[in-house]
Design a protein around this motif. Structure first.
Motif, PDB file in Angstrom:
ATOM      1  N   SER A 186      -8.633  35.803 -22.993  1.00  0.00           N
ATOM      2  CA  SER A 186      -7.574  35.792 -24.259  1.00  0.00           C
ATOM      3  C   SER A 186      -6.474  34.651 -24.160  1.00  0.00           C
ATOM      4  O   SER A 186      -6.891  33.716 -23.456  1.00  0.00           O
ATOM      5  CB  SER A 186      -7.229  37.200 -24.816  1.00  0.00           C
ATOM      6  OG  SER A 186      -6.287  37.115 -25.833  1.00  0.00           O
ATOM      7  N   THR A 187      -5.426  34.880 -24.653  1.00  0.00           N
ATOM      8  CA  THR A 187      -4.282  33.803 -24.353  1.00  0.00           C
ATOM      9  C   THR A 187      -3.830  33.664 -22.977  1.00  0.00           C
ATOM     10  O   THR A 187      -3.785  32.436 -22.718  1.00  0.00           O
ATOM     11  CB  THR A 187      -3.120  34.507 -24.864  1.00  0.00           C
ATOM     12  OG1 THR A 187      -3.015  35.400 -25.930  1.00  0.00           O
ATOM     13  CG2 THR A 187      -1.930  33.617 -24.838  1.00  0.00           C
TER      14      THR A 187
ATOM     15  N   ASN B 267      -9.788  35.900 -29.782  1.00  0.00           N
ATOM     16  CA  ASN B 267      -8.909  36.333 -31.116  1.00  0.00           C
ATOM     17  C   ASN B 267      -7.668  35.506 -30.686  1.00  0.00           C
ATOM     18  O   ASN B 267      -7.117  35.758 -29.714  1.00  0.00           O
ATOM     19  CB  ASN B 267      -8.830  37.903 -31.168  1.00  0.00           C
ATOM     20  CG  ASN B 267     -10.116  38.404 -31.175  1.00  0.00           C
ATOM     21  OD1 ASN B 267     -10.710  39.401 -30.692  1.00  0.00           O
ATOM     22  ND2 ASN B 267     -10.961  37.885 -32.377  1.00  0.00           N
ATOM     23  N   PHE B 268      -6.920  35.091 -31.689  1.00  0.00           N
ATOM     24  CA  PHE B 268      -5.594  34.432 -31.465  1.00  0.00           C
ATOM     25  C   PHE B 268      -4.709  35.575 -31.980  1.00  0.00           C
ATOM     26  O   PHE B 268      -4.312  35.860 -33.124  1.00  0.00           O
ATOM     27  CB  PHE B 268      -5.448  33.299 -32.428  1.00  0.00           C
ATOM     28  CG  PHE B 268      -4.004  32.517 -32.109  1.00  0.00           C
ATOM     29  CD1 PHE B 268      -3.587  32.065 -31.006  1.00  0.00           C
ATOM     30  CD2 PHE B 268      -2.966  32.520 -33.224  1.00  0.00           C
ATOM     31  CE1 PHE B 268      -2.596  31.205 -30.612  1.00  0.00           C
ATOM     32  CE2 PHE B 268      -1.893  32.030 -32.791  1.00  0.00           C
ATOM     33  CZ  PHE B 268      -1.780  31.475 -31.753  1.00  0.00           C
ATOM     34  N   ILE B 269      -4.070  36.458 -30.848  1.00  0.00           N
ATOM     35  CA  ILE B 269      -3.337  37.414 -31.046  1.00  0.00           C
ATOM     36  C   ILE B 269      -2.243  37.196 -32.045  1.00  0.00           C
ATOM     37  O   ILE B 269      -1.880  38.210 -32.995  1.00  0.00           O
ATOM     38  CB  ILE B 269      -2.956  38.225 -29.794  1.00  0.00           C
ATOM     39  CG1 ILE B 269      -4.264  38.490 -29.119  1.00  0.00           C
ATOM     40  CG2 ILE B 269      -2.136  39.570 -29.979  1.00  0.00           C
ATOM     41  CD1 ILE B 269      -5.399  39.711 -29.645  1.00  0.00           C
TER      42      ILE B 269
ATOM     43  N   PHE C 145      -3.409  25.805 -30.981  1.00  0.00           N
ATOM     44  CA  PHE C 145      -3.745  26.839 -29.696  1.00  0.00           C
ATOM     45  C   PHE C 145      -5.338  27.091 -30.115  1.00  0.00           C
ATOM     46  O   PHE C 145      -6.243  26.913 -29.205  1.00  0.00           O
ATOM     47  CB  PHE C 145      -3.093  27.965 -29.627  1.00  0.00           C
ATOM     48  CG  PHE C 145      -3.214  28.823 -28.299  1.00  0.00           C
ATOM     49  CD1 PHE C 145      -2.169  28.418 -27.278  1.00  0.00           C
ATOM     50  CD2 PHE C 145      -4.306  29.379 -28.210  1.00  0.00           C
ATOM     51  CE1 PHE C 145      -2.404  29.149 -25.981  1.00  0.00           C
ATOM     52  CE2 PHE C 145      -4.393  29.998 -26.685  1.00  0.00           C
ATOM     53  CZ  PHE C 145      -3.489  30.076 -25.918  1.00  0.00           C
ATOM     54  N   ILE C 146      -5.688  27.590 -31.457  1.00  0.00           N
ATOM     55  CA  ILE C 146      -6.963  27.561 -31.609  1.00  0.00           C
ATOM     56  C   ILE C 146      -7.812  26.383 -31.355  1.00  0.00           C
ATOM     57  O   ILE C 146      -8.782  26.537 -30.754  1.00  0.00           O
ATOM     58  CB  ILE C 146      -7.080  28.122 -33.062  1.00  0.00           C
ATOM     59  CG1 ILE C 146      -6.411  29.585 -33.108  1.00  0.00           C
ATOM     60  CG2 ILE C 146      -8.732  28.242 -33.374  1.00  0.00           C
ATOM     61  CD1 ILE C 146      -6.568  30.200 -34.455  1.00  0.00           C
TER      62      ILE C 146
ATOM     63  N   GLU D  11      -4.138  21.712 -22.093  1.00  0.00           N
ATOM     64  CA  GLU D  11      -2.870  21.488 -22.282  1.00  0.00           C
ATOM     65  C   GLU D  11      -2.045  22.600 -22.692  1.00  0.00           C
ATOM     66  O   GLU D  11      -2.256  23.058 -23.866  1.00  0.00           O
ATOM     67  CB  GLU D  11      -2.546  20.226 -22.932  1.00  0.00           C
ATOM     68  CG  GLU D  11      -3.315  19.050 -22.741  1.00  0.00           C
ATOM     69  CD  GLU D  11      -2.427  18.190 -22.002  1.00  0.00           C
ATOM     70  OE1 GLU D  11      -1.310  18.512 -21.540  1.00  0.00           O
ATOM     71  OE2 GLU D  11      -2.618  16.975 -21.813  1.00  0.00           O
ATOM     72  N   PRO D  12      -0.888  23.083 -22.065  1.00  0.00           N
ATOM     73  CA  PRO D  12       0.307  24.040 -22.646  1.00  0.00           C
ATOM     74  C   PRO D  12       0.512  23.636 -23.999  1.00  0.00           C
ATOM     75  O   PRO D  12       1.109  22.397 -23.884  1.00  0.00           O
ATOM     76  CB  PRO D  12       1.051  24.037 -21.626  1.00  0.00           C
ATOM     77  CG  PRO D  12       0.609  23.381 -20.456  1.00  0.00           C
ATOM     78  CD  PRO D  12      -0.266  22.546 -20.639  1.00  0.00           C
TER      79      PRO D  12
END
Ligand SMILES: Cc1cc2nc3c(=O)[nH]c(=O)nc-3n(C[C@H](O)[C@H](O)[C@H](O)COP(=O)(O)OP(=O)(O)OC[C@H]3O[C@@H](n4cnc5c(N)ncnc54)[C@H](O)[C@@H]3O)c2cc1C
Length: 431
Positions: free
Chosen positions: A10-11, A40-42, A399-400, A409-410
């Motif tokens: 996940s994240t 899943n993008f929480i 992010f996705i 990359e952050p």
């Protein structure tokens, strides 16, 4: 050739897998173990729960993306960690590792409050599956004309941001549906004041969030210990500043979402049977400055499953949130620390653990920046505005996209800080 195994995708786990593979290259092997075949993008769960996103919008299958990056994937529940043998069991399958990274997130402790959770009488937005089920109940609730709503976070909870988000998002959605006047909202929280956020406040988060709730006609109850949730009622013991119960409040409800306290997941909590130093009493992983287990130097941990003490004592127990930017800092540090250990050096990278969080409010949003996490701080900042709402959408999209393309990359550092005009702040948490 070293084998790096990460549990959880996940994240924390997925960016870690991409980043470590990119850093170590083809001479070393990386394997992800995930009990969820999807990413899943929480952070988008609150939007999903009111129907502003679908599950497909915020999820994708891990397999093709990891395969393209030559990262192994085992779909299944990691059932046991054998730290003395450097092995993880996935059912009957033995997975040997040289380095193990635990990114297993939290166990949701609904059982600590009677009637709490999707198997009881409240909905949850903690997982994407929960948020989808909350959405179905939301549609039913709205099509029946609405009614009183209770939203909040119970004693011991740590993840307060999404609860403020969800209260404001529900308010915005109800206005769009022209039934807000039928739906009194009560916000119930273990926090000692609105905007504490488990962080002792961030900038003037108290005034900002109180003012927002006043504007939206959301009533609140602080220092709340929830004792019972039924289909149409939430019972709360309210404490004074000394933590003594001063009154019991019954709140009528027809739609309840309360964030539970978190614990370590079972497979991690069970490490206490091997050595008590692996985890704290709630089953969260103990880590040193380098995100490394103090018991086994080849085990690291990132994300919500690490043990962090509360920022300060509160009348009703509030945990410390672990948010996306903090997790990004842990990922980067662990990647470099494993790289150093493979080069026979001691790990030297300390994550910042700084807290940066954008809380969406449906039509606007607020950003909170706490650096370092524990007050007094060098930077403490809370601002509200439509640009923050756009930044939150950008965060989701970037992010996705990055998780699909394997770009580790952050996201906060690279894009979101620039958008919000937040510069610098890559120092470690002891500086
Ligand atoms: C509703 C919500 C909204 C949030 N919004 C934000 C936000 O906007 N910004 C922000 O910065 N932070 C936000 N957070 C906080 C935090 O960023 C997220 O919780 C984040 O997803 C945590 O990542 P994680 O990888 O540590 O854990 P998780 O996302 O919980 O992932 C852990 C993964 O490990 C898997 N797993 C667990 N045990 C096993 C096992 N035994 N075997 C195999 N797999 C296993 C789980 O199924 C899961 O997929 C939010 C949190 C919530 C709950």
């Amino acid at each position: 050739m070293a084998h790096v195994v990460v549990i959880g995708a996940s994240t924390g786990g997925l960016p870690f897998a991409y980043d470590i593979k990119k850093t170590l290259g083809k001479d070393h092997k990386v394997t992800v173990i995930s009990n969820n075949p999807n990413f899943n993008f929480i952070p988008s769960n609150p939007w999903l729960a009111v129907g502003w996103r679908s599950e497909e919008d915020i999820s994708f299958l891990l397999e093709p993306h990891l395969k393209r990056k030559n990262i192994g994937l085992i779909i299944g529940e990691a059932s046991e960690i054998k730290p003395n043998d450097n092995q993880v069991m996935v059912g009957d399958r033995i997975v040997d590792y040289d380095y193990l990274v635990l990114a297993t997130g939290p166990k949701l402790a609904f059982d600590e409050v009677e009637g709490l959770g999707p198997e009881g009488h409240s909905v949850s937005i903690c997982t994407t599956a929960h948020a989808e089920s909350a959405r179905q109940k939301w549609e039913e609730f709205c099509s029946n004309g609405g009614g009183p709503i209770v939203v909040g976070a119970v004693q011991g909870a740590s993840c307060f941001g999404p609860v403020y988000e969800f209260a404001c998002i529900m308010d915005t959605d109800l206005k769009k549906r022209s039934i807000r006047d039928k739906c009194p909202i009560t916000f119930v929280t273990a926090e000692p004041y609105i905007g504490h956020l488990g962080l002792g406040g961030v900038g003037d988060s108290k005034s900002l969030l109180e003012s927002e709730f006043r504007k939206r006609h959301i009533k609140w109850i602080i220092n709340a210990k929830v004792t019972n949730v039924t289909i149409d009622n939430v019972t709360v013991d309210q404490a004074n500043d000394e933590g003594e119960v001063i009154k019991t409040i019954e709140i009528a409800t027809q739609y309840t979402m309360m964030l539970p306290a978190f614990k370590g997941v079972d497979i991690v909590a069970k490490l206490a049977d091997v050595d008590a130093g692996f985890v704290n009493p709630r089953g969260f992983v103990m880590v040193n400055d380098y995100q490394q287990s103090p018991v086994k130097s080849n085990i690291f941990s990132i994300g919500v499953n690490i043990a962090i003490p509360p920022v300060e004592a509160t009348p009703v127990m509030c945990g410390t949130p672990k948010t996306g930017y903090m997790i990004e800092s842990m990922v980067t540090a662990v990647v470099h620390n494993i790289e150093e250990m493979l080069a026979n050096k001691a790990p030297s990278h300390i994550p910042t653990w700084n807290a940066v969080c954008i809380a969406d409010m449906g039509d606007t949003a607020a950003t909170f920046v706490a650096m370092p996490q524990i007050p007094p701080r060098n930077v403490t900042w809370a601002k509200k505005g439509k640009i923050m709402h756009i930044a939150k959408i950008a965060f989701e999209k970037f992010f996705i996209r990055n998780m699909k393309t394997g770009n580790s990359e952050p996201v906060y550092q690279k894009y979101i800080f620039k958008m919000l005009g937040i510069e610098r702040l890559k120092k470690n948490r002891h500086s």
